[in-house]
Design a protein around this motif. Structure first.
Motif, PDB file in Angstrom:
ATOM      1  N   LYS A  22     -49.075  11.601  14.892  1.00  0.00           N
ATOM      2  CA  LYS A  22     -47.800  11.748  14.198  1.00  0.00           C
ATOM      3  C   LYS A  22     -47.869  11.029  12.858  1.00  0.00           C
ATOM      4  O   LYS A  22     -48.481   9.973  12.746  1.00  0.00           O
ATOM      5  N   ALA A  23     -47.243  11.613  11.861  1.00  0.00           N
ATOM      6  CA  ALA A  23     -47.173  10.957  10.556  1.00  0.00           C
ATOM      7  C   ALA A  23     -46.256   9.752  10.670  1.00  0.00           C
ATOM      8  O   ALA A  23     -45.155   9.837  11.208  1.00  0.00           O
ATOM      9  N   ARG A  24     -46.718   8.629  10.192  1.00  0.00           N
ATOM     10  CA  ARG A  24     -45.949   7.384  10.231  1.00  0.00           C
ATOM     11  C   ARG A  24     -46.040   6.690   8.885  1.00  0.00           C
ATOM     12  O   ARG A  24     -47.032   6.831   8.186  1.00  0.00           O
ATOM     13  N   PRO A  25     -45.048   5.898   8.563  1.00  0.00           N
ATOM     14  CA  PRO A  25     -45.155   5.116   7.331  1.00  0.00           C
ATOM     15  C   PRO A  25     -46.123   3.952   7.532  1.00  0.00           C
ATOM     16  O   PRO A  25     -46.356   3.492   8.653  1.00  0.00           O
ATOM     17  N   CYS A  26     -46.680   3.492   6.451  1.00  0.00           N
ATOM     18  CA  CYS A  26     -47.599   2.356   6.477  1.00  0.00           C
ATOM     19  C   CYS A  26     -46.858   1.133   7.007  1.00  0.00           C
ATOM     20  O   CYS A  26     -45.754   0.824   6.554  1.00  0.00           O
ATOM     21  N   PRO A  27     -47.423   0.395   7.971  1.00  0.00           N
ATOM     22  CA  PRO A  27     -46.736  -0.782   8.502  1.00  0.00           C
ATOM     23  C   PRO A  27     -46.631  -1.934   7.500  1.00  0.00           C
ATOM     24  O   PRO A  27     -45.816  -2.832   7.674  1.00  0.00           O
ATOM     25  N   GLU A  28     -47.414  -1.903   6.436  1.00  0.00           N
ATOM     26  CA  GLU A  28     -47.361  -2.973   5.434  1.00  0.00           C
ATOM     27  C   GLU A  28     -46.337  -2.706   4.341  1.00  0.00           C
ATOM     28  O   GLU A  28     -45.537  -3.566   4.021  1.00  0.00           O
ATOM     29  N   CYS A  29     -46.371  -1.502   3.766  1.00  0.00           N
ATOM     30  CA  CYS A  29     -45.523  -1.247   2.595  1.00  0.00           C
ATOM     31  C   CYS A  29     -44.513  -0.122   2.789  1.00  0.00           C
ATOM     32  O   CYS A  29     -43.621   0.036   1.966  1.00  0.00           O
ATOM     33  N   GLY A  30     -44.660   0.669   3.843  1.00  0.00           N
ATOM     34  CA  GLY A  30     -43.707   1.728   4.120  1.00  0.00           C
ATOM     35  C   GLY A  30     -44.009   3.069   3.464  1.00  0.00           C
ATOM     36  O   GLY A  30     -43.295   4.034   3.677  1.00  0.00           O
ATOM     37  N   LYS A  31     -45.071   3.137   2.659  1.00  0.00           N
ATOM     38  CA  LYS A  31     -45.457   4.412   2.049  1.00  0.00           C
ATOM     39  C   LYS A  31     -46.040   5.318   3.130  1.00  0.00           C
ATOM     40  O   LYS A  31     -46.456   4.848   4.183  1.00  0.00           O
ATOM     41  N   PRO A  32     -46.118   6.624   2.875  1.00  0.00           N
ATOM     42  CA  PRO A  32     -46.728   7.525   3.869  1.00  0.00           C
ATOM     43  C   PRO A  32     -48.181   7.135   4.144  1.00  0.00           C
ATOM     44  O   PRO A  32     -48.922   6.781   3.224  1.00  0.00           O
ATOM     45  N   SER A  33     -48.585   7.178   5.412  1.00  0.00           N
ATOM     46  CA  SER A  33     -49.955   6.804   5.767  1.00  0.00           C
ATOM     47  C   SER A  33     -50.927   7.866   5.279  1.00  0.00           C
ATOM     48  O   SER A  33     -50.567   9.016   5.057  1.00  0.00           O
ATOM     49  N   HIS A  34     -52.163   7.450   5.107  1.00  0.00           N
ATOM     50  CA  HIS A  34     -53.214   8.349   4.627  1.00  0.00           C
ATOM     51  C   HIS A  34     -54.243   8.521   5.726  1.00  0.00           C
ATOM     52  O   HIS A  34     -54.556   7.584   6.450  1.00  0.00           O
ATOM     53  N   ARG A  35     -54.765   9.723   5.852  1.00  0.00           N
ATOM     54  CA  ARG A  35     -55.691  10.047   6.933  1.00  0.00           C
ATOM     55  C   ARG A  35     -56.912   9.125   6.964  1.00  0.00           C
ATOM     56  O   ARG A  35     -57.361   8.707   8.027  1.00  0.00           O
ATOM     57  N   ASP A  36     -57.454   8.789   5.804  1.00  0.00           N
ATOM     58  CA  ASP A  36     -58.656   7.946   5.750  1.00  0.00           C
ATOM     59  C   ASP A  36     -58.396   6.502   6.171  1.00  0.00           C
ATOM     60  O   ASP A  36     -59.325   5.793   6.545  1.00  0.00           O
ATOM     61  N   HIS A  37     -57.151   6.045   6.074  1.00  0.00           N
ATOM     62  CA  HIS A  37     -56.833   4.640   6.348  1.00  0.00           C
ATOM     63  C   HIS A  37     -55.796   4.487   7.455  1.00  0.00           C
ATOM     64  O   HIS A  37     -55.160   3.445   7.561  1.00  0.00           O
ATOM     65  N   TYR A  38     -55.580   5.510   8.259  1.00  0.00           N
ATOM     66  CA  TYR A  38     -54.515   5.535   9.264  1.00  0.00           C
ATOM     67  C   TYR A  38     -54.526   4.282  10.125  1.00  0.00           C
ATOM     68  O   TYR A  38     -55.598   3.848  10.525  1.00  0.00           O
ATOM     69  N   PRO A  39     -53.422   3.650  10.394  1.00  0.00           N
ATOM     70  CA  PRO A  39     -52.044   4.010  10.073  1.00  0.00           C
ATOM     71  C   PRO A  39     -51.580   3.474   8.724  1.00  0.00           C
ATOM     72  O   PRO A  39     -50.397   3.504   8.423  1.00  0.00           O
ATOM     73  N   PHE A  40     -52.494   2.989   7.912  1.00  0.00           N
ATOM     74  CA  PHE A  40     -52.134   2.410   6.623  1.00  0.00           C
ATOM     75  C   PHE A  40     -52.219   3.457   5.520  1.00  0.00           C
ATOM     76  O   PHE A  40     -52.808   4.518   5.699  1.00  0.00           O
ATOM     77  N   CYS A  41     -51.649   3.149   4.355  1.00  0.00           N
ATOM     78  CA  CYS A  41     -51.673   4.085   3.229  1.00  0.00           C
ATOM     79  C   CYS A  41     -52.898   3.887   2.353  1.00  0.00           C
ATOM     80  O   CYS A  41     -53.305   4.791   1.637  1.00  0.00           O
ATOM     81  N   SER A  42     -53.483   2.699   2.399  1.00  0.00           N
ATOM     82  CA  SER A  42     -54.624   2.407   1.530  1.00  0.00           C
ATOM     83  C   SER A  42     -55.504   1.343   2.170  1.00  0.00           C
ATOM     84  O   SER A  42     -55.128   0.690   3.145  1.00  0.00           O
TER      85      SER A  42
END
Length: 68
Positions: free
Chosen positions: A16-36
């Motif tokens: 499921k698509a989730r926001p980044c737990p650190e900053c709230g931006k959309p998560s990225h596939r390469d860094h899931y569940p983080f955005c970067s």
């Protein structure tokens, strides 16, 4: 049929698509569940420095058990 005329495959995401737990931006596939990678490393740093901890009691006699 040429490459341009082929219908696009519909692929359902595995997670499921989730926001980044650190900053709230959309998560990225390469860094899931983080955005970067930055947000990933910030989280890892918190784990390694002990900022995240599971509370425990030193004396087991003082521990509250729900089973009793």
């Amino acid at each position: 049929m040429s490459e341009e005329n082929k219908p696009a495959a519909k692929v359902a995401p595995l997670r499921k698509a989730r926001p980044c737990p650190e900053c709230g931006k959309p998560s990225h596939r390469d860094h899931y569940p983080f955005c970067s990678n930055r947000c990933r490393e910030v989280d890892l740093s918190r784990w390694l420095t002990g900022a995240y901890a599971i509370p425990v009691t030193e004396d087991e006699k003082k521990a509250d058990y729900d089973d009793e």
